[in-house]
Design an enzyme around this catalytic site. Sequence first.
Site, PDB file in Angstrom:
ATOM      1  N   TYR A  85       0.799  -1.171   0.072  1.00 47.43           N
ATOM      2  CA  TYR A  85      -0.120  -0.005   0.136  1.00 47.43           C
ATOM      3  C   TYR A  85       0.922   1.147   0.046  1.00 47.43           C
ATOM      4  CZ  TYR A  85      -2.959   3.947   1.900  1.00 47.43           C
ATOM      5  OH  TYR A  85      -3.511   4.847   2.086  1.00 47.43           O
ATOM      6  N   ASP A 114       2.326  -3.596   9.650  1.00 48.51           N
ATOM      7  CA  ASP A 114       2.082  -2.494  10.765  1.00 48.51           C
ATOM      8  C   ASP A 114       3.666  -1.951  11.158  1.00 48.51           C
ATOM      9  OD1 ASP A 114      -0.446  -2.210  10.534  1.00 48.51           O
ATOM     10  OD2 ASP A 114      -1.046  -3.580  12.077  1.00 48.51           O
TER      11      ASP A 114
HETATM   12  N1  UFG Z   1      -6.028  -2.340  14.688  1.00 46.81           N
HETATM   13  C1  UFG Z   1      -6.080  -3.273  15.872  1.00 46.81           C
HETATM   14  N2  UFG Z   1      -7.534  -3.758  15.742  1.00 46.81           N
HETATM   15  C2  UFG Z   1      -8.333  -3.659  14.824  1.00 46.81           C
HETATM   16  C3  UFG Z   1      -7.952  -2.799  13.459  1.00 46.81           C
HETATM   17  C4  UFG Z   1      -6.747  -2.198  13.779  1.00 46.81           C
HETATM   18  O1  UFG Z   1      -5.325  -3.587  16.795  1.00 46.81           O
HETATM   19  O2  UFG Z   1      -9.541  -4.087  14.407  1.00 46.81           O
HETATM   20  C5  UFG Z   1      -4.703  -1.587  14.868  1.00 46.81           C
HETATM   21  C6  UFG Z   1      -3.618  -2.045  13.687  1.00 46.81           C
HETATM   22  O3  UFG Z   1      -2.916  -2.924  13.623  1.00 46.81           O
HETATM   23  C7  UFG Z   1      -2.933  -0.583  13.869  1.00 46.81           C
HETATM   24  C8  UFG Z   1      -3.797   0.312  14.385  1.00 46.81           C
HETATM   25  O4  UFG Z   1      -5.010  -0.318  15.035  1.00 46.81           O
HETATM   26  O5  UFG Z   1      -1.758  -0.710  14.622  1.00 46.81           O
HETATM   27  C9  UFG Z   1      -4.432   1.262  13.232  1.00 46.81           C
HETATM   28  O6  UFG Z   1      -4.928   0.466  12.173  1.00 46.81           O
HETATM   29  P1  UFG Z   1      -5.803   1.310  11.122  1.00 46.81           P
HETATM   30  O7  UFG Z   1      -6.273   0.136  10.247  1.00 46.81           O
HETATM   31  O8  UFG Z   1      -7.054   1.974  11.643  1.00 46.81           O
HETATM   32  O9  UFG Z   1      -4.965   2.244  10.357  1.00 46.81           O
HETATM   33  P2  UFG Z   1      -3.641   2.033   9.757  1.00 46.81           P
HETATM   34  O10 UFG Z   1      -2.565   2.704  10.609  1.00 46.81           O
HETATM   35  O11 UFG Z   1      -3.232   0.697   9.237  1.00 46.81           O
HETATM   36  O12 UFG Z   1      -3.843   2.675   8.346  1.00 46.81           O
HETATM   37  C10 UFG Z   1      -4.452   3.947   8.174  1.00 46.81           C
HETATM   38  C11 UFG Z   1      -4.973   4.150   6.833  1.00 46.81           C
HETATM   39  C12 UFG Z   1      -3.833   4.242   5.855  1.00 46.81           C
HETATM   40  C13 UFG Z   1      -2.969   5.114   6.351  1.00 46.81           C
HETATM   41  C14 UFG Z   1      -2.208   5.025   7.702  1.00 46.81           C
HETATM   42  C15 UFG Z   1      -1.268   6.158   8.078  1.00 46.81           C
HETATM   43  O13 UFG Z   1      -5.780   3.109   6.692  1.00 46.81           O
HETATM   44  O14 UFG Z   1      -4.635   4.714   4.751  1.00 46.81           O
HETATM   45  O15 UFG Z   1      -3.411   4.910   8.622  1.00 46.81           O
HETATM   46  O16 UFG Z   1      -0.837   5.907   9.463  1.00 46.81           O
HETATM   47  F1  UFG Z   1      -1.846   5.139   5.605  1.00 46.81           F
END
Ligand code: UFG
Length: 343
Positions: free
Chosen positions: A151, A297
């Site tokens: 991504y 992550d």
């Molecule tokens: N997480 C959990 N449980 C869940 C969902 C997420 O523990 O059910 C954790 C993830 O592992 C991560 C954190 O929560 O550590 C945040 O996860 P998100 O999926 O909410 O967001 P991301 O950080 O993976 O990604 C988001 C956007 C991306 C962007 C990124 C930048 O989806 O497009 O933030 O930080 F690039």
Amino acid sequence: MNILVTGGAGYIGSHAVRQLLKASHSVVVYDDLSHGHKESIAAASSGLKTSAEFVQGNVADSKLFTDTLNRYSIDAVMHFAAFIEVGESVVDPEKYYRNNFTNALSMLHSLRSGPKNGVKKIVFSSTAATYGNPLTSPIQEDHPLLPINPYGRSKMMTELAIRDFAHAYGLGFAILRYFNVAGASPEVEGFGLGEAHEPESHLIPRVLAAAAGKSAAIGIFGTDYDTRDGTCIRDYVHVDDLAMAHVLALAKIQDGKGEVYNIGSQNGFSVREVIRACEKATGKTIPVEEKPRRAGDPATLVASSDKIRKELGWTPKYPDLETTVSHAWKWHQSHPMGYKSSR
Ligand code: UFG
């Protein structure tokens, strides 16, 4: 200006559409509705004097896209349309390279044959995921790009293409690197504009779904990270503040030149801290289940947003995580099934 918003029926795109309309721009939403919701376009203009036009299509459909640019005499494009799930990108990278890079390249190509010798302004939705595991924190815009998942790599590749198009063809750009976006617009009556991903992978809406009893517990993906409580730290920004950053960035774009801005709050919250904030905002006890790490992550992503504050005067209206979460909760309660819910 006449602005075409790709992915304007999506969560962030629709909030940006509202702020653009409020700033007296004419807006055309261009969205294939593969993930977006037509209802969000109407919600984005609710209570405003003008509304956005809608064209259903994919940016890879060069004929329709170019025809749309010409038909509406488009001056600038905001490119939101993309796939956004880090975990999915690890499992199915081709899907991400194809949509987020190849289709974006096709869109950039089409801009060159747009009205008035080509569309010369673009605001591009990029991501903190382009930085990978940060070498310094908070992350500044000149931090090396070392993405650790497809991504992030697909977004970085589009950033590079935009820079080269700027140099060679005079494209002006603003690249906005989003950190974690949450909340819903409190401006729309009844909290009628919000986050409705299918499936939902993001932390805050999933925690709120657990608070609402729609899932048995919120899974915490990894409790052994090198952070203060072992869970990942992220920087959350309210979606209306993010949308406003687009309006400010657009106003400053000059032909052939570009800037990159982080958009975050400069504060990091761990997964456990987010869950606690959600418990406070909802008044509910939220059951948790500790799970293994999710692939791709980084442990910590926190933005320095000094640059956009200083150069564009961006000041978040909702800097507090609890307010952001409480807005997301209001949307969630009034739309338990997303846009499919009737109120
Ligand atoms: N997480 C959990 N449980 C869940 C969902 C997420 O523990 O059910 C954790 C993830 O592992 C991560 C954190 O929560 O550590 C945040 O996860 P998100 O999926 O909410 O967001 P991301 O950080 O993976 O990604 C988001 C956007 C991306 C962007 C990124 C930048 O989806 O497009 O933030 O930080 F690039």
